[in-house]
Design a protein around this motif. Structure first.
Motif, PDB file in Angstrom:
ATOM      1  N   MET A   1      20.876  22.141  39.672  1.00 55.42           N
ATOM      2  CA  MET A   1      21.228  23.557  39.685  1.00 55.42           C
ATOM      3  C   MET A   1      22.430  23.847  38.786  1.00 55.42           C
ATOM      4  SD  MET A   1      20.647  26.599  40.731  1.00 55.42           S
ATOM      5  CE  MET A   1      19.368  26.275  41.929  1.00 55.42           C
ATOM      6  N   MET A   2      23.386  22.916  38.731  1.00 55.47           N
ATOM      7  CA  MET A   2      24.617  23.218  38.019  1.00 55.47           C
ATOM      8  C   MET A   2      24.426  23.346  36.515  1.00 55.47           C
ATOM      9  SD  MET A   2      26.784  23.762  40.290  1.00 55.47           S
ATOM     10  CE  MET A   2      28.215  23.898  39.227  1.00 55.47           C
ATOM     11  N   ASP A   3      23.332  22.816  35.959  1.00 54.82           N
ATOM     12  CA  ASP A   3      23.148  22.900  34.530  1.00 54.82           C
ATOM     13  C   ASP A   3      22.458  24.192  34.114  1.00 54.82           C
ATOM     14  OD1 ASP A   3      20.706  22.284  35.603  1.00 54.82           O
ATOM     15  OD2 ASP A   3      20.166  20.808  34.070  1.00 54.82           O
ATOM     16  N   ARG A   4      22.079  25.021  35.078  1.00 53.88           N
ATOM     17  CA  ARG A   4      21.463  26.299  34.735  1.00 53.88           C
ATOM     18  C   ARG A   4      22.539  27.311  34.375  1.00 53.88           C
ATOM     19  NH1 ARG A   4      16.594  27.101  39.221  1.00 53.88           N
ATOM     20  NH2 ARG A   4      15.741  25.001  39.025  1.00 53.88           N
ATOM     21  N   GLU A   5      22.172  28.228  33.482  1.00 59.66           N
ATOM     22  CA  GLU A   5      23.181  29.161  33.002  1.00 59.66           C
ATOM     23  C   GLU A   5      23.496  30.210  34.067  1.00 59.66           C
ATOM     24  OE1 GLU A   5      19.383  31.342  31.616  1.00 59.66           O
ATOM     25  OE2 GLU A   5      19.991  29.338  32.271  1.00 59.66           O
ATOM     26  N   ILE A   6      24.695  30.736  33.970  1.00 53.57           N
ATOM     27  CA  ILE A   6      25.105  31.810  34.871  1.00 53.57           C
ATOM     28  C   ILE A   6      24.384  33.088  34.440  1.00 53.57           C
ATOM     29  CG2 ILE A   6      27.037  33.266  35.589  1.00 53.57           C
ATOM     30  CD1 ILE A   6      28.803  30.751  35.316  1.00 53.57           C
ATOM     31  N   ILE A   7      23.685  33.712  35.381  1.00 53.78           N
ATOM     32  CA  ILE A   7      22.935  34.928  35.073  1.00 53.78           C
ATOM     33  C   ILE A   7      23.679  36.172  35.539  1.00 53.78           C
ATOM     34  CG2 ILE A   7      21.564  34.750  37.212  1.00 53.78           C
ATOM     35  CD1 ILE A   7      19.240  35.982  35.739  1.00 53.78           C
ATOM     36  N   LEU A   8      24.442  36.029  36.642  1.00 55.08           N
ATOM     37  CA  LEU A   8      25.161  37.171  37.210  1.00 55.08           C
ATOM     38  C   LEU A   8      26.593  36.742  37.514  1.00 55.08           C
ATOM     39  CD1 LEU A   8      24.736  40.143  38.367  1.00 55.08           C
ATOM     40  CD2 LEU A   8      24.483  39.021  40.594  1.00 55.08           C
ATOM     41  N   ARG A   9      27.536  37.570  37.108  1.00 55.94           N
ATOM     42  CA  ARG A   9      28.952  37.265  37.364  1.00 55.94           C
ATOM     43  C   ARG A   9      29.591  38.495  38.024  1.00 55.94           C
ATOM     44  NH1 ARG A   9      31.386  34.257  32.776  1.00 55.94           N
ATOM     45  NH2 ARG A   9      30.910  32.492  34.127  1.00 55.94           N
ATOM     46  N   VAL A  10      30.186  38.244  39.174  1.00 57.70           N
ATOM     47  CA  VAL A  10      30.862  39.300  39.940  1.00 57.70           C
ATOM     48  C   VAL A  10      32.340  38.948  39.979  1.00 57.70           C
ATOM     49  CG1 VAL A  10      31.053  40.414  42.205  1.00 57.70           C
ATOM     50  CG2 VAL A  10      28.800  39.750  41.313  1.00 57.70           C
ATOM     51  N   GLU A  11      33.185  39.859  39.531  1.00 60.66           N
ATOM     52  CA  GLU A  11      34.613  39.542  39.365  1.00 60.66           C
ATOM     53  C   GLU A  11      35.498  40.594  40.029  1.00 60.66           C
ATOM     54  OE1 GLU A  11      37.274  40.082  35.581  1.00 60.66           O
ATOM     55  OE2 GLU A  11      36.269  38.136  35.411  1.00 60.66           O
ATOM     56  N   ASP A  12      36.160  40.189  41.117  1.00 64.73           N
ATOM     57  CA  ASP A  12      37.245  40.960  41.739  1.00 64.73           C
ATOM     58  C   ASP A  12      36.822  42.384  42.110  1.00 64.73           C
ATOM     59  OD1 ASP A  12      39.854  41.060  42.719  1.00 64.73           O
ATOM     60  OD2 ASP A  12      40.647  41.913  40.865  1.00 64.73           O
ATOM     61  N   ILE A  13      35.717  42.497  42.842  1.00 62.29           N
ATOM     62  CA  ILE A  13      35.201  43.813  43.217  1.00 62.29           C
ATOM     63  C   ILE A  13      35.971  44.366  44.419  1.00 62.29           C
ATOM     64  CG2 ILE A  13      33.181  45.061  44.105  1.00 62.29           C
ATOM     65  CD1 ILE A  13      33.008  44.353  41.150  1.00 62.29           C
ATOM     66  N   HIS A  14      36.464  45.581  44.244  1.00 63.20           N
ATOM     67  CA  HIS A  14      37.149  46.316  45.307  1.00 63.20           C
ATOM     68  C   HIS A  14      36.405  47.630  45.563  1.00 63.20           C
ATOM     69  CE1 HIS A  14      41.092  44.096  45.537  1.00 63.20           C
ATOM     70  NE2 HIS A  14      40.621  43.624  44.402  1.00 63.20           N
ATOM     71  N   LYS A  15      36.334  48.026  46.847  1.00 65.11           N
ATOM     72  CA  LYS A  15      35.747  49.313  47.187  1.00 65.11           C
ATOM     73  C   LYS A  15      36.363  49.822  48.478  1.00 65.11           C
ATOM     74  CE  LYS A  15      33.109  52.879  46.922  1.00 65.11           C
ATOM     75  NZ  LYS A  15      33.260  53.877  45.816  1.00 65.11           N
ATOM     76  N   SER A  16      36.826  51.065  48.450  1.00 65.13           N
ATOM     77  CA  SER A  16      37.379  51.713  49.631  1.00 65.13           C
ATOM     78  C   SER A  16      36.640  53.016  49.897  1.00 65.13           C
ATOM     79  CB  SER A  16      38.877  52.019  49.442  1.00 65.13           C
ATOM     80  OG  SER A  16      39.621  50.832  49.305  1.00 65.13           O
ATOM     81  N   TYR A  17      36.572  53.376  51.167  1.00 67.46           N
ATOM     82  CA  TYR A  17      36.100  54.695  51.585  1.00 67.46           C
ATOM     83  C   TYR A  17      37.246  55.344  52.343  1.00 67.46           C
ATOM     84  CZ  TYR A  17      31.415  53.049  50.402  1.00 67.46           C
ATOM     85  OH  TYR A  17      30.317  52.560  49.734  1.00 67.46           O
ATOM     86  N   GLY A  18      37.897  56.290  51.704  1.00 72.30           N
ATOM     87  CA  GLY A  18      39.076  56.873  52.312  1.00 72.30           C
ATOM     88  C   GLY A  18      40.164  55.817  52.459  1.00 72.30           C
ATOM     89  N   GLU A  19      40.672  55.665  53.670  1.00 70.96           N
ATOM     90  CA  GLU A  19      41.727  54.686  53.936  1.00 70.96           C
ATOM     91  C   GLU A  19      41.173  53.295  54.242  1.00 70.96           C
ATOM     92  OE1 GLU A  19      45.100  55.341  53.740  1.00 70.96           O
ATOM     93  OE2 GLU A  19      44.337  57.209  52.856  1.00 70.96           O
ATOM     94  N   THR A  20      39.857  53.199  54.342  1.00 68.24           N
ATOM     95  CA  THR A  20      39.244  51.927  54.733  1.00 68.24           C
ATOM     96  C   THR A  20      38.859  51.120  53.498  1.00 68.24           C
ATOM     97  OG1 THR A  20      38.353  52.941  56.734  1.00 68.24           O
ATOM     98  CG2 THR A  20      37.411  50.833  56.067  1.00 68.24           C
ATOM     99  N   GLU A  21      39.479  49.969  53.329  1.00 70.09           N
ATOM    100  CA  GLU A  21      39.150  49.081  52.205  1.00 70.09           C
ATOM    101  C   GLU A  21      38.020  48.162  52.641  1.00 70.09           C
ATOM    102  OE1 GLU A  21      41.470  46.379  48.846  1.00 70.09           O
ATOM    103  OE2 GLU A  21      42.407  46.708  50.802  1.00 70.09           O
ATOM    104  N   VAL A  22      36.836  48.366  52.080  1.00 70.20           N
ATOM    105  CA  VAL A  22      35.635  47.647  52.504  1.00 70.20           C
ATOM    106  C   VAL A  22      35.488  46.325  51.767  1.00 70.20           C
ATOM    107  CG1 VAL A  22      33.117  47.797  52.726  1.00 70.20           C
ATOM    108  CG2 VAL A  22      34.517  49.841  53.074  1.00 70.20           C
ATOM    109  N   LEU A  23      35.777  46.314  50.485  1.00 65.15           N
ATOM    110  CA  LEU A  23      35.728  45.088  49.686  1.00 65.15           C
ATOM    111  C   LEU A  23      37.110  44.852  49.080  1.00 65.15           C
ATOM    112  CD1 LEU A  23      32.300  45.539  47.851  1.00 65.15           C
ATOM    113  CD2 LEU A  23      32.795  44.038  49.798  1.00 65.15           C
ATOM    114  N   LYS A  24      37.621  43.623  49.220  1.00 68.40           N
ATOM    115  CA  LYS A  24      39.008  43.333  48.861  1.00 68.40           C
ATOM    116  C   LYS A  24      39.098  42.225  47.810  1.00 68.40           C
ATOM    117  CE  LYS A  24      40.337  44.542  53.589  1.00 68.40           C
ATOM    118  NZ  LYS A  24      40.972  44.075  54.857  1.00 68.40           N
ATOM    119  N   GLY A  25      38.334  42.398  46.746  1.00 68.71           N
ATOM    120  CA  GLY A  25      38.424  41.426  45.659  1.00 68.71           C
ATOM    121  C   GLY A  25      37.426  40.300  45.779  1.00 68.71           C
ATOM    122  N   VAL A  26      36.142  40.639  45.702  1.00 63.83           N
ATOM    123  CA  VAL A  26      35.077  39.647  45.847  1.00 63.83           C
ATOM    124  C   VAL A  26      34.659  39.150  44.463  1.00 63.83           C
ATOM    125  CG1 VAL A  26      32.716  39.226  46.636  1.00 63.83           C
ATOM    126  CG2 VAL A  26      34.262  40.669  47.992  1.00 63.83           C
TER     127      VAL A  26
END
Length: 248
Positions: A1-26
């Motif tokens: 598996m490790m020799d397969r190329e990276i197809i999707l890269r997710v970097e430091d995703i943040h998302k808040s709804y109002g005061e609620t931080e739902v994603l904190k750097g994924v």
């Protein structure tokens, strides 16, 4: 598996709804043919993360790439990316006024520009792939929950995506119908479909995933192979979460 190329890269995703931080750097990478399964308590941002990946929900910050092309801030090109990043929802999201074959044909004609004959041929092929060739002319209301979800998977597959996102695809199904949907997903994994799956089906996660990511409070707290997560999790919360399934 490790020799397969990276197809999707997710970097430091943040998302808040109002005061609620739902994603904190994924952040994480996905290699071609890999199945990543996201587990964790409800309300920890797993479904929001999937929606951010295909931009149904726009993250507040962070970046996402598919094949080294940035999906975030894609503007009018976002629909091109959504063709390549399929999504299967927990509530099916089918068109009630269209038959099973019509639900698949409509995007092939309107989005991919196929003619009616080619779209029908492709739709019938995908229905066979999920064991629904005898339901081509049935409407969603005439299908069981498991059949409706398999139709949703067929519709996603028909677009020839590079990645499919599954957002708790069996959460509304009883155990028997859950099994038939999971069998389709297991076959896709064996055939090398790249998949990101949010699920509470731990048996599926442990048997199919290349990597399991445990999320809590908007963060990936731990990630590893199924054997690592099952036998030697590093964090107490991971052990506690897995223990709730082992006690059932």
């Amino acid at each position: 598996m490790m020799d397969r190329e990276i197809i999707l890269r997710v970097e430091d995703i943040h998302k808040s709804y109002g005061e609620t931080e739902v994603l904190k750097g994924v952040s994480f990478d996905v290699r071609r043919g890999e199945t990543k399964v996201f587990i964790g308590p409800s309300g920890t941002g797993k479904s929001t993360l999937l929606r951010c990946i295909n931009q149904l929900t726009v993250p507040d910050s962070g970046r996402i790439w598919l094949n080294d092309e940035e999906v975030t801030h894609a503007g009018p090109r976002i629909n091109q990316f959504r063709q390549k990043i399929g999504m299967v929802f927990q509530n099916f999201n089918l068109f009630d006024h269209l038959t099973a074959i019509g639900n698949i044909e409509v995007a092939l004609i309107r989005v991919k520009g196929m003619n009616k004959a080619a779209a029908k041929e492709k739709a019938l092929f995908e229905l066979r792939q999920v064991g629904l060739s005898d339901k081509a002319d049935a409407y969603p209301a005439e299908l069981s929950g498991g059949q409706a979800q398999r139709l949703s998977i067929a519709r996603a597959l028909a677009m020839d995506p590079e990645v499919i996102l599954f957002d708790e695809p069996t959460s509304s199904l009883d155990p028997e119908l859950t099994r038939e949907v999971l069998e389709v997903m297991k076959r896709l994994a064996r055939e090398g479909m790249t998949m990101l799956v949010v699920t509470h089906e731990m048996g599926f996660a442990l048997s199919v995933a290349n990597e399991i990511l445990f999320m809590e409070h908007g963060r990936v707290c731990e990630q590893g192979s199924p054997s690592e997560i099952q036998t030697s999790p590093l964090f107490t919360r991971t052990r506690q979460f897995l223990g709730t399934f082992q006690d059932d």
